[in-house]
Scaffold this active site. Structure first.
Site, short mmCIF file in Angstrom:
data_model
loop_
_atom_site.label_atom_id
_atom_site.label_comp_id
_atom_site.label_asym_id
_atom_site.label_seq_id
_atom_site.Cartn_x
_atom_site.Cartn_y
_atom_site.Cartn_z
N ASP A 74 0.82 -1.20 0.00
CA ASP A 74 0.00 0.00 0.00
C ASP A 74 0.86 1.26 0.00
OD1 ASP A 74 0.76 -0.80 2.68
OD2 ASP A 74 -0.51 0.82 3.42
N GLU A 139 0.00 -1.26 5.71
CA GLU A 139 1.06 -0.82 6.62
C GLU A 139 0.90 0.66 6.97
OE1 GLU A 139 4.99 0.85 7.85
OE2 GLU A 139 3.71 1.41 6.17
N HIS A 356 6.01 10.08 1.36
CA HIS A 356 4.72 10.76 1.56
C HIS A 356 4.69 12.17 0.98
CE1 HIS A 356 3.56 8.01 5.22
NE2 HIS A 356 4.21 7.35 4.28
#
Length: 384
Positions: A74, A139, A356
């Site tokens: 993910d 996760e 991110h």
């Protein structure tokens, strides 16, 4: 496998959109890559978690020592697409870097270990032991896949685990991590007009009481871990009340705690649960607490044999000695090390500090180096 093939697999993994969902599509793709080697003692299992979400376990060989590799499938949401210079789900190469959501965290590590294992199979390398690839769901939102696989016993035979998360392009190796406890406390009061507060029960006041008492209890956890430092605690969210001229009848606060082996999560639960129980003994107090995203702290030894083995292989393949480090974040290894059998887990993988973020990328040199490292480490570890 040539570099074009290694890159093609990486791109496919990036282009599969797995934003906290849809890992089953990626698991199917990876399973298909290993399917041609079924006659080489390769076992491929998809472990269903939820609709559209499957973990993948690939076991190569049997007997002997068991080496685990893990990576999550993910990724986080790309956020504001206007902040991206490229399509986050169309892997793009510029100036020796591959851009895309998950390029750093952590599809480069996942792709590298997949390619490394495929090359071992392709070349018919004999391994006097067993390799287990644990590719997980969820996760980024709670390590759910790793928890499920651990509960089902998939980590019970491991002798060591490499978590292929980004770690300074393989220049660092992490051997210890703080645990995580997220908690939410709800207080129920009684509404009343603000001009007559004696007729109500102020839920926000009761949360203030909880926050002060919890801080005092947790401040007593003052022992310091030599590597990880002290337990930390912050109140991170607060919400309550209906309008400015009413006594608030409902309020919720949230906090985040980073735990250390000296004060594992169980000790924190006990302290917070006791705080709620103590306050609820007082008149008109109605507090409740719930927890989410609990990860146990993972202690480690900087001089462990696994660290030494990682350093030896890195010196041979990469030409440098990774620096042992610790982490305040959470990873799937913390779930897997809750298995019935005790083993050591470390983090080493390609990628830097852009997880991110918009325009997330990985240096392709680090990706190719990771393939070579994982491939050689598997051979070194299992043939000792």
């Amino acid at each position: 496998m040539n570099k074009d093939q290694q890159l093609s697999i990486f791109k496919h993994i990036i282009n599969t959109k797995t934003v906290n969902d849809n890992e089953a599509e990626l698991a199917d793709y990876l399973a298909g890559l290993f399917a041609p080697y079924a006659d080489q003692a390769v076992k491929v299992e998809k472990v269903h978690y939820a609709p559209g979400r499957d973990n993948l376990v690939v076991t190569i060989g049997h007997g002997g020592k068991v080496l685990g590799f893990t990576g999550h499938m993910d990724v986080v949401d790309p956020g504001d697409l206007s902040a991206w210079e490229t399509d986050p789900f169309d892997a793009t190469i510029k100036d020796g870097k591959l851009y895309g959501r998950g390029a750093c965290d952590m599809k480069s590590g996942l792709a590298a270990v997949v390619v490394a294992l495929l090359e071992l199979l392709e070349q018919g390398v004999h391994l006097p032991g067993t390799i287990k690839l644990l590719a997980t769901v969820g996760e980024e939102t709670g390590n759910y896949g790793a928890a499920q696989l651990t509960q089902k016993g998939y980590a019970n035979d491991l002798d060591a685990l490499l978590v292929c998360e980004p770690n300074n392009d393989l220049h660092d190796v992490t051997y210890a991590c703080k645990g995580v406890v997220d908690y939410y406390v709800t207080a129920v009061g009684r509404a009343a007009h603000s001009s007559r507060p004696e007729n109500g029960v102020n839920a926000i006041d009761h949360l203030f009481e909880f926050a002060r008492l919890a801080k005092a209890k947790l401040d007593q956890f003052d022992q310091e871990d030599p590597a990880l430092g002290k337990l930390t605690h912050i109140v991170s969210k607060f919400n309550g009340g209906e309008q400015i001229n009413s006594v608030p009848s409902h309020a919720v606060m949230a906090g985040n705690i980073r735990t250390i082996p000296q004060y594992p999560n169980k000790a924190v639960y006990e302290a917070l649960n006791n705080t709620v129980a103590e306050l609820n003994q007082q008149p008109d107090h109605q507090l409740s607490i719930r927890y989410s995203f609990p990860e146990e702290p993972m202690g480690g030894n900087v001089n462990s044999s696994l660290i030494q083995e990682v350093e030896a292989t890195a010196n041979q393949v990469l030409g440098w000695t990774p620096t042992p480090t610790v982490s305040t974040g959470a990873n799937d290894g913390q779930e897997f090390t809750q298995a019935d059998k005790e083993f050591t887990s470390v983090i080493i993988g390609p990628g830097g500090d852009c997880s991110h973020m918009p325009n997330e990328y990985v240096d392709l040199t680090a990706y190719y180096q990771a393939i070579a490292f994982y491939k050689q480490f598997a051979q070194d570890f299992l043939t000792e």
